[in-house]
Design a protein around this motif. Structure first.
Motif: not given
Length: 234
Positions: A81-84, A99-103
């Motif tokens: 899960x990417x955090x931005x 290709x992450x699974x969520x944001x």
């Protein structure tokens, strides 16, 4: 039963408020990492069940790190899960291309983290263990200039300080107090998470004051608070 492993990288402070209600349980092991290369090492060695990864990290950005994970046949199944905190359209595209699974976005929304945790870890929210009572606390922006106040609703994640002159939200400060029953002295950094004003209280059952989040508790500090709460619940 083997504990599920959750990796938090890079801005771990953002997740401390969630540690007690979502992840701080016997069935979860929290693993922190401070750089992209450290994340890769942790993933290869620990085989975590879920990874929260900041898109901007020292050494290797999160999206680059995510690409490496997803190109590895042995680890590509691990949810990332990417955090931005960037502009949403551009940030989502950058994260998805990795290709992450969520944001999830800053400021961190507790509900978003819970939704991700339910999806990938099959967990349900649990109320934070806490204890209500009067506890003497010294605090101040400068460690050499401390004020004495009293706390209520202590838990592993933070406490409520009763004061007619609360600090502004997000103010970081120094605090120290002795945990009853154990006699353990805690000295740590904290931040103001919310404020209770008398004219417009956020929580009417509480007096004027501020809810604070611990930022630098050691494992020994957490264990002392946990033991105190257990003693109070018996």
């Amino acid at each position: 039963m083997e504990r599920k492993k959750v990796v938090l990288a890079d801005d771990v402070e953002l997740f401390l408020m969630l540690e007690n209600t979502v992840f701080n349980r016997d069935e979860f092991e929290m693993i922190t990492a401070r750089s992209g290369h450290e994340v890769l090492k942790v993933i290869r060695e620990a085989k975590p069940d879920l990874v929260f990864m900041d898109i901007d990290m020292p050494g290797m950005n999160g999206d680059e790190c995510c690409r490496v994970v997803k190109s590895d046949v042995l680890n590509r199944h691990i949810p990332v899960i990417m955090v931005t905190g960037g502009e949403r359209k551009e940030a989502v595209e950058r994260c998805r291309n990795a290709g992450c699974d969520g944001v999830v976005f800053r400021p961190i929304n507790r509900g978003d983290i819970l939704a991700v945790s339910r999806k990938f870890l099959r967990v349900q929210e649990r109320g934070a263990q806490r204890i209500t009572g009067s506890l003497s606390v010294n605090y101040g922006v400068m460690s050499s200039e401390l004020l004495k106040v009293y706390s209520m609703d202590l838990n592993i994640g933070g406490m409520f300080l009763s004061t007619d002159h609360p600090l502004e939200i997000d103010t970081k400060f120094y605090m120290e107090f002795i945990v009853p029953a154990t006699g353990h002295t805690i000295r740590c950094q904290a931040r103001v998470a919310w404020v209770n004003q008398m004219d417009s209280p956020k929580k009417p059952r509480l007096p004027a004051g501020m809810g604070v989040q611990f930022l630098s508790l050691s494992q020994a500090d957490k264990e002392a608070i946990h033991e105190y709460i257990k003693t109070g619940e018996q």
